[in-house]
Design an enzyme around this catalytic site. Structure first.
Site, PDB file in Angstrom:
ATOM      1  N   ARG A 297       0.844  -1.194   0.000  1.00 42.44           N
ATOM      2  CA  ARG A 297       0.000   0.000   0.000  1.00 42.44           C
ATOM      3  C   ARG A 297       0.877   1.240   0.000  1.00 42.44           C
ATOM      4  O   ARG A 297       1.113   1.839  -1.027  1.00 42.44           O
ATOM      5  CB  ARG A 297      -0.944  -0.052   1.207  1.00 42.44           C
ATOM      6  CG  ARG A 297      -2.028   0.992   1.197  1.00 42.44           C
ATOM      7  CD  ARG A 297      -3.069   0.757   2.268  1.00 42.44           C
ATOM      8  NE  ARG A 297      -2.603   0.982   3.626  1.00 42.44           N
ATOM      9  CZ  ARG A 297      -3.371   0.859   4.720  1.00 42.44           C
ATOM     10  NH1 ARG A 297      -4.627   0.494   4.595  1.00 42.44           N
ATOM     11  NH2 ARG A 297      -2.892   1.082   5.931  1.00 42.44           N
TER      12      ARG A 297
ATOM     13  N   TYR B 278     -40.110  -0.352  -1.629  1.00 38.85           N
ATOM     14  CA  TYR B 278     -39.879  -0.165  -3.071  1.00 38.85           C
ATOM     15  C   TYR B 278     -39.746  -1.496  -3.788  1.00 38.85           C
ATOM     16  O   TYR B 278     -39.042  -2.393  -3.323  1.00 38.85           O
ATOM     17  CB  TYR B 278     -38.579   0.613  -3.290  1.00 38.85           C
ATOM     18  CG  TYR B 278     -38.667   2.075  -2.895  1.00 38.85           C
ATOM     19  CD1 TYR B 278     -39.530   2.952  -3.554  1.00 38.85           C
ATOM     20  CD2 TYR B 278     -37.864   2.570  -1.868  1.00 38.85           C
ATOM     21  CE1 TYR B 278     -39.598   4.286  -3.196  1.00 38.85           C
ATOM     22  CE2 TYR B 278     -37.920   3.908  -1.511  1.00 38.85           C
ATOM     23  CZ  TYR B 278     -38.796   4.763  -2.172  1.00 38.85           C
ATOM     24  OH  TYR B 278     -38.859   6.075  -1.823  1.00 38.85           O
TER      25      TYR B 278
ATOM     26  N   MET C  98     -33.919   4.930   2.029  1.00 40.55           N
ATOM     27  CA  MET C  98     -32.928   5.913   2.469  1.00 40.55           C
ATOM     28  C   MET C  98     -33.097   6.240   3.962  1.00 40.55           C
ATOM     29  O   MET C  98     -32.121   6.389   4.686  1.00 40.55           O
ATOM     30  CB  MET C  98     -33.053   7.187   1.635  1.00 40.55           C
ATOM     31  CG  MET C  98     -31.957   8.186   1.912  1.00 40.55           C
ATOM     32  SD  MET C  98     -32.128   9.704   0.971  1.00 40.55           S
ATOM     33  CE  MET C  98     -31.643   9.169  -0.654  1.00 40.55           C
TER      34      MET C  98
HETATM   35  C1  LIG Z   1      -6.015   1.466  10.531  1.00 43.46           C
HETATM   36  C2  LIG Z   1      -4.601   1.231  10.858  1.00 43.46           C
HETATM   37  C3  LIG Z   1      -4.245   0.642  12.077  1.00 43.46           C
HETATM   38  C4  LIG Z   1      -5.253   0.040  13.036  1.00 43.46           C
HETATM   39  O1  LIG Z   1      -5.681  -1.203  12.506  1.00 43.46           O
HETATM   40  P1  LIG Z   1      -6.732  -2.131  13.304  1.00 43.46           P
HETATM   41  O2  LIG Z   1      -6.799  -3.373  12.501  1.00 43.46           O
HETATM   42  O3  LIG Z   1      -8.014  -1.382  13.315  1.00 43.46           O
HETATM   43  O4  LIG Z   1      -6.177  -2.317  14.661  1.00 43.46           O
HETATM   44  C5  LIG Z   1      -2.897   0.597  12.406  1.00 43.46           C
HETATM   45  N1  LIG Z   1      -1.970   1.075  11.549  1.00 43.46           N
HETATM   46  C6  LIG Z   1      -2.274   1.608  10.350  1.00 43.46           C
HETATM   47  C7  LIG Z   1      -1.199   2.113   9.461  1.00 43.46           C
HETATM   48  C8  LIG Z   1      -3.598   1.696   9.951  1.00 43.46           C
HETATM   49  O5  LIG Z   1      -3.915   2.213   8.759  1.00 43.46           O
END
Ligand SMILES: *Cc1c(COP(=O)(O)O)cnc(C)c1O
Length: 395
Positions: free
Chosen positions: A144, A280, A328
């Site tokens: 990521r 709906y 909604m």
């Molecule tokens: C969201 C996130 C966390 C927390 O993750 P959890 O699974 O909710 O404990 C920790 N570090 C990063 C970089 C995140 O994006």
């Protein structure tokens, strides 16, 4: 004049559908989670996405009051919300940083995440007075954000980039971190490999004389199930809220409890004959005479339309199925089997009522998602009602 603030705080003017957030439960969860790490491990409470739908400011204040040292958010606007509420604890921004935000961040003690050398140079060039604290992010296998591990050259390129960030004017490297992509799976092979790579890199940096003060890797699953991922700081999100990171993580021994409940009231009840079409498209046609109740929650509140014809709510301690499509603003349930169901009856959409419970996990399963999306997807239209079962007064 009634202001939205009266509605949120006073309680008197609450609409029928509310999100109850128990800060006493949250406080206990924070302390329980802190107890899973060593006493010297810092604790970063992840309050991104409005604290997973629970309300960032009250959650952040409660977490800090119960031992959290740091806060984390994903967007600069979320960091601004915390600062505007007077919260002065250190905040790390996981997300992207624009050069024109760097000075604001430096002035407001908001840490930036550095994911590549070009951004680091741009930020450095734009900073004049105060230094900006930064945490360098390493992508050890999440795919990521972050500097990519480079095993083919023994990390030479990676180390060069990190040392270049360290050398930049105006940037003060306070931390270095990575994020685990499979810590919530039963098989921890990949998570352990990520930790191994991260540890190896930290060793190589130390040989070059560079040791960032805060090294961190553990999300909730890492905190609960992988002590070797704790390093100097842990970063739990979902577990703060009393929810499990995945069905493969056993939280039964941690003492964590859900912080959130969603409640409403029946606003209308009608006796209908066989063959009556509901909502709906009339996708539900009553197979026999029954009673249909209308509940004021819909997809604009974050109650997924995926609940159409399959959701469950609780009335008078019994389960009632969603019939027809979620609208909604309204959803219909069949209460034909619930004697005396009437307008004004409490409806539990998420949480416990008598002996029954509808958990975020059950909702996630019914709507084909994960508990994270169930709570984070709740919109601002439902007021959050804050209770504190710990000292029994509403705040
Ligand atoms: C969201 C996130 C966390 C927390 O993750 P959890 O699974 O909710 O404990 C920790 N570090 C990063 C970089 C995140 O994006």
């Amino acid at each position: 004049m009634i202001s939205p603030g009266d509605i949120d705080r006073g309680g008197r003017l609450l609409p029928q559908t509310t999100v109850d957030v128990d800060l006493g439960v949250l406080a206990r969860n924070v302390r329980a989670l802190k107890g899973l790490a060593s006493g010297s491990t810092r604790f970063m409470a992840v309050v991104k996405a409005n604290a997973y739908g629970h309300g960032a400011v009250p959650v952040a204040k409660t977490a800090l009051a119960n031992g959290a040292d740091f806060l984390a958010v994903a967007r600069i606007s979320e960091a601004v919300t915390l600062r505007q509420a007077g919260i002065d604890a250190p905040v790390l921004l996981f997300g992207d940083v624009l050069p024109d935000q760097a000075a604001y961040m430096a002035a407001n003690d908001i840490r930036a995440t550095i994911t590549d050398i070009e951004t680091a140079r741009t930020l450095s060039a734009g900073l004049s007075q105060q230094p900006l604290k930064v945490h360098i992010k390493i992508d050890t296998g999440m795919g990521r954000l972050g500097f990519v591990h480079s095993p083919h050259d023994g990390n030479a390129r990676l180390i060069e980039d990190i040392l270049a960030v360290h050398a930049l004017d105006g940037l003060d490297v306070e931390g270095i971190y990575t994020h685990l992509s499979k810590a919530d799976e039963r098989d921890k092979t990949h998570a352990r490999e990520q930790i191994r790579q991260f540890r190896q890199l930290l060793g190589q940096l130390a040989e070059k004389g560079f040791a960032p003060k805060l090294r961190h890797a553990a999300n909730s699953a890492g905190l609960i199930e992988l002590p070797e991922s704790h390093f100097d700081m842990v970063r739990p999100g979902i577990a703060l809220y009393g929810l499990r990171p995945s069905p493969e993580v056993d939280i039964s021994k941690t003492g964590l409890e859900p912080v959130m409940r969603i409640r409403s009231k029946i606003i209308q009840v009608k006796q209908v004959p066989k063959g009556f079409g509901v909502s709906y498209g009339a996708t539900h046609v009553t197979p026999s005479p029954t009673t249909i109740a209308t509940i004021p929650i819909g997809y604009a509140d974050g109650y997924s339309r995926q609940h159409s014809n399959c959701g469950i709510m609780l009335v008078r301690g019994q389960k009632a199925g969603v019939v027809g499509r979620v609208c909604m603003d309204f959803t219909m349930i069949d209460v034909g089997h619930i004697a005396g169901a009437a307008p004004g009856d409490e409806v539990v959409i998420m949480g416990v009522q008598e002996k029954e419970e509808i958990s975020a996990d059950i909702i996630a399963e019914l709507t084909n998602t994960i508990n994270y999306e169930v709570t984070a997807g709740l919109t601002g239209r439902m007021p959050r009602r804050y209770l504190n079962t710990e000292n029994s007064h509403d705040i």
